[in-house]
Design an enzyme around this catalytic site. Structure first.
Site, PDB file in Angstrom:
ATOM      1  N   ASP A  36      -7.050 -39.645  15.849  1.00 36.83           N
ATOM      2  CA  ASP A  36      -6.271 -38.470  15.449  1.00 36.83           C
ATOM      3  C   ASP A  36      -5.053 -38.897  14.623  1.00 36.83           C
ATOM      4  O   ASP A  36      -4.630 -40.055  14.685  1.00 36.83           O
ATOM      5  CB  ASP A  36      -5.749 -37.730  16.708  1.00 36.83           C
ATOM      6  CG  ASP A  36      -6.846 -36.991  17.458  1.00 36.83           C
ATOM      7  OD1 ASP A  36      -6.590 -36.585  18.611  1.00 36.83           O
ATOM      8  OD2 ASP A  36      -7.945 -36.814  16.897  1.00 36.83           O
ATOM      9  N   ARG A  59     -11.597 -36.305   9.041  1.00 34.26           N
ATOM     10  CA  ARG A  59     -11.425 -34.931   9.507  1.00 34.26           C
ATOM     11  C   ARG A  59     -10.241 -34.351   8.724  1.00 34.26           C
ATOM     12  O   ARG A  59      -9.153 -34.937   8.730  1.00 34.26           O
ATOM     13  CB  ARG A  59     -11.122 -34.881  11.008  1.00 34.26           C
ATOM     14  CG  ARG A  59     -10.792 -33.490  11.527  1.00 34.26           C
ATOM     15  CD  ARG A  59     -10.067 -33.539  12.871  1.00 34.26           C
ATOM     16  NE  ARG A  59     -10.888 -34.082  13.940  1.00 34.26           N
ATOM     17  CZ  ARG A  59     -10.401 -34.687  15.024  1.00 34.26           C
ATOM     18  NH1 ARG A  59      -9.079 -34.840  15.153  1.00 34.26           N
ATOM     19  NH2 ARG A  59     -11.209 -35.124  15.964  1.00 34.26           N
TER      20      ARG A  59
HETATM   21  C1  FAD Z   1     -10.909 -30.214  15.570  1.00 31.49           C
HETATM   22  C2  FAD Z   1      -9.429 -30.251  15.248  1.00 31.49           C
HETATM   23  C3  FAD Z   1      -8.754 -31.461  15.325  1.00 31.49           C
HETATM   24  C4  FAD Z   1      -7.388 -31.522  14.985  1.00 31.49           C
HETATM   25  N1  FAD Z   1      -6.758 -32.741  14.951  1.00 31.49           N
HETATM   26  C5  FAD Z   1      -5.475 -32.793  14.493  1.00 31.49           C
HETATM   27  C6  FAD Z   1      -4.836 -34.048  14.273  1.00 31.49           C
HETATM   28  O1  FAD Z   1      -5.386 -35.124  14.517  1.00 31.49           O
HETATM   29  N2  FAD Z   1      -3.553 -34.031  13.779  1.00 31.49           N
HETATM   30  C7  FAD Z   1      -2.886 -32.843  13.461  1.00 31.49           C
HETATM   31  O2  FAD Z   1      -1.747 -32.873  12.946  1.00 31.49           O
HETATM   32  N3  FAD Z   1      -3.472 -31.640  13.682  1.00 31.49           N
HETATM   33  C8  FAD Z   1      -4.737 -31.596  14.183  1.00 31.49           C
HETATM   34  N4  FAD Z   1      -5.328 -30.378  14.353  1.00 31.49           N
HETATM   35  C9  FAD Z   1      -4.501 -29.137  14.284  1.00 31.49           C
HETATM   36  C10 FAD Z   1      -4.392 -28.623  12.863  1.00 31.49           C
HETATM   37  O3  FAD Z   1      -3.592 -29.464  12.102  1.00 31.49           O
HETATM   38  C11 FAD Z   1      -3.783 -27.217  12.839  1.00 31.49           C
HETATM   39  O4  FAD Z   1      -2.490 -27.262  13.378  1.00 31.49           O
HETATM   40  C12 FAD Z   1      -4.603 -26.167  13.609  1.00 31.49           C
HETATM   41  O5  FAD Z   1      -5.955 -26.341  13.367  1.00 31.49           O
HETATM   42  C13 FAD Z   1      -4.216 -24.732  13.194  1.00 31.49           C
HETATM   43  O6  FAD Z   1      -4.432 -24.550  11.845  1.00 31.49           O
HETATM   44  P1  FAD Z   1      -5.664 -23.736  11.198  1.00 31.49           P
HETATM   45  O7  FAD Z   1      -6.303 -24.606  10.199  1.00 31.49           O
HETATM   46  O8  FAD Z   1      -6.516 -23.182  12.227  1.00 31.49           O
HETATM   47  O9  FAD Z   1      -4.979 -22.610  10.351  1.00 31.49           O
HETATM   48  P2  FAD Z   1      -3.733 -21.520  10.627  1.00 31.49           P
HETATM   49  O10 FAD Z   1      -3.457 -21.121   9.217  1.00 31.49           O
HETATM   50  O11 FAD Z   1      -2.697 -22.137  11.436  1.00 31.49           O
HETATM   51  O12 FAD Z   1      -4.519 -20.442  11.426  1.00 31.49           O
HETATM   52  C14 FAD Z   1      -5.521 -19.645  10.861  1.00 31.49           C
HETATM   53  C15 FAD Z   1      -6.008 -18.675  11.934  1.00 31.49           C
HETATM   54  O13 FAD Z   1      -6.646 -19.436  12.958  1.00 31.49           O
HETATM   55  C16 FAD Z   1      -6.350 -18.908  14.246  1.00 31.49           C
HETATM   56  N5  FAD Z   1      -5.611 -19.933  15.002  1.00 31.49           N
HETATM   57  C17 FAD Z   1      -5.073 -21.069  14.512  1.00 31.49           C
HETATM   58  N6  FAD Z   1      -4.434 -21.763  15.489  1.00 31.49           N
HETATM   59  C18 FAD Z   1      -4.570 -21.035  16.611  1.00 31.49           C
HETATM   60  C19 FAD Z   1      -4.121 -21.213  17.954  1.00 31.49           C
HETATM   61  N7  FAD Z   1      -3.422 -22.279  18.335  1.00 31.49           N
HETATM   62  N8  FAD Z   1      -4.461 -20.271  18.858  1.00 31.49           N
HETATM   63  C20 FAD Z   1      -5.198 -19.189  18.494  1.00 31.49           C
HETATM   64  N9  FAD Z   1      -5.632 -18.941  17.239  1.00 31.49           N
HETATM   65  C21 FAD Z   1      -5.336 -19.866  16.315  1.00 31.49           C
HETATM   66  C22 FAD Z   1      -5.491 -17.684  14.007  1.00 31.49           C
HETATM   67  O14 FAD Z   1      -6.386 -16.578  13.956  1.00 31.49           O
HETATM   68  C23 FAD Z   1      -4.875 -17.942  12.649  1.00 31.49           C
HETATM   69  O15 FAD Z   1      -4.560 -16.751  11.995  1.00 31.49           O
HETATM   70  C24 FAD Z   1      -6.689 -30.309  14.657  1.00 31.49           C
HETATM   71  C25 FAD Z   1      -7.376 -29.091  14.579  1.00 31.49           C
HETATM   72  C26 FAD Z   1      -8.738 -29.058  14.853  1.00 31.49           C
HETATM   73  C27 FAD Z   1      -9.460 -27.735  14.726  1.00 31.49           C
END
Ligand code: FAD
Length: 310
Positions: free
Chosen positions: A135, A186
């Site tokens: 990660d 990723r």
């Molecule tokens: C498989 C995976 C691995 C990850 N690994 C890392 C990593 O190693 N390092 C890192 O910095 N980040 C990591 N992340 C987190 C990532 O960076 C984002 O902070 C997170 O995915 C929220 O962003 P989004 O792309 O969903 O978009 P956003 O623009 O934040 O959200 C889009 C929509 O998704 C839904 N959504 C998003 N987050 C949530 C929530 N918490 N609860 C409920 N609904 C939500 C909502 O409907 C929102 O309107 C990971 C995420 C995933 C899915």
């Protein structure tokens, strides 16, 4: 800019020990509010919690929660725990895929400690055909995380991959280099509060960068993982892949355990690969607070969990 402000707020709250203790009392009891995002406190609970997911066509990656350990012994203990988790996964028969954080494995001690602990984990992982994702944590760790990956790659480890955050201004350069090496990436937006000189703070810029990096990864990457819950990012990935004639096996989508389960199911129904990131363990508070920071609306869900439906 709700994003940066809410991340900053929940990042600060994650440091409040009273809040951590209060949450620990309520969060993971049976039916507790944190179980929406956290699969359990032990690997056994996590394996039980994900038992139905393969039947729903979902892939898995298990993450033993922990970060920012300061001592050599703590880091060593975390590596030993990951070795036990690998053997538990092998015995259980679930998919052999784990994610981990290098600050849990001694990156704050030094480079050699993190590399040694990774090698301790990769020995059984390679022997049993696992894929191990490193990660990405906040920006002070980006270079050091990629240096550990480089060292392991030079030592011949190939069943490893890492993460690139679209919010970081440096990411196009990192994606280019990782694509050239053949490292599986990723792609995420980025969960951490970052200073303006290293990161885009505006959501529109973070999203635009995510799309540009997605194009680059689909064109030149090695089985990239597009990790987002954002329908707009998912639609653009689907549109671009179709336009380029890329098969659905060229990449996969990834989402977090308990988030947008409807979207996970609909993508599987359309024939896409979807991997669920399944966190578990006792050190769940920082991860949980990052989830709240991403979507403050989740706080209502938590309060209902603590004070019940009124
Ligand atoms: C498989 C995976 C691995 C990850 N690994 C890392 C990593 O190693 N390092 C890192 O910095 N980040 C990591 N992340 C987190 C990532 O960076 C984002 O902070 C997170 O995915 C929220 O962003 P989004 O792309 O969903 O978009 P956003 O623009 O934040 O959200 C889009 C929509 O998704 C839904 N959504 C998003 N987050 C949530 C929530 N918490 N609860 C409920 N609904 C939500 C909502 O409907 C929102 O309107 C990971 C995420 C995933 C899915």
């Amino acid at each position: 800019m709700i994003d940066a402000a809410s991340k900053a707020l929940f990042h600060a709250l994650a440091q409040v020990n009273t809040l951590r203790r209060l949450a620990s009392r309520f969060g993971m009891r049976p039916g507790g509010f944190a179980r929406r995002f956290i699969a359990g406190e032990t690997v056994g609970e996590a394996i039980e919690a994900v038992a139905d997911l393969p039947g729903q066509g979902l892939r898995l990656t298990l993450d033993y929660l922990g970060e920012s350990v300061a001592s050599f012994d703590e880091a060593r203990a975390a590596a030993d725990e990951y070795v036990r988790i690998i053997h538990a996964i092998v015995r259980s028969g679930i998919e052999r895929n784990v994610s981990l954080k290098l600050t849990q494995l001694g990156l704050d001690v030094d480079h050699a400690t993190a590399v040694d602990n990774m090698r301790t984990i990769l020995e059984p992982a390679d022997a049993h055909g696992f894929f191990v994702r490193i990660d990405m944590e906040n920006s002070p760790y980006t270079d050091r995380t990629l240096q550990v990956l480089d060292t392991l790659w030079q030592q011949g480890h190939r069943s490893i991959g890492t993460v690139i955050q679209s919010c970081l201004i440096r990411s196009p350069r990192d994606v280019q280099r990782l694509n050239d090496m053949g490292v599986r990436v990723r792609l995420v937006k980025g969960a951490y509060k970052e200073p303006a000189h290293v990161a885009f703070r505006d959501k529109a810029q973070v999203d635009a960068a995510f799309i540009e990096l997605m194009y680059e990864l689909l064109d030149h990457g090695t089985f990239p993982a597009i990790a987002t819950h954002d329908p707009a990012m998912i639609r653009e990935t689907q549109r671009y892949a179709q336009k380029k004639g890329y098969g659905k096996d060229r990449f996969e989508f990834q989402m977090l355990y308990g988030i947008r389960r409807d979207l996970q199911a609909s993508l599987v129904a359309e024939g896409y690969g979807v991997r669920v990131y399944v966190p578990f363990g006792q050190q769940w508070f920082p991860y949980f607070m990052r989830r709240l920071g991403e979507r403050p609306a989740n706080v209502a869900f938590v309060l209902r969990g603590i004070f019940g439906e009124r």
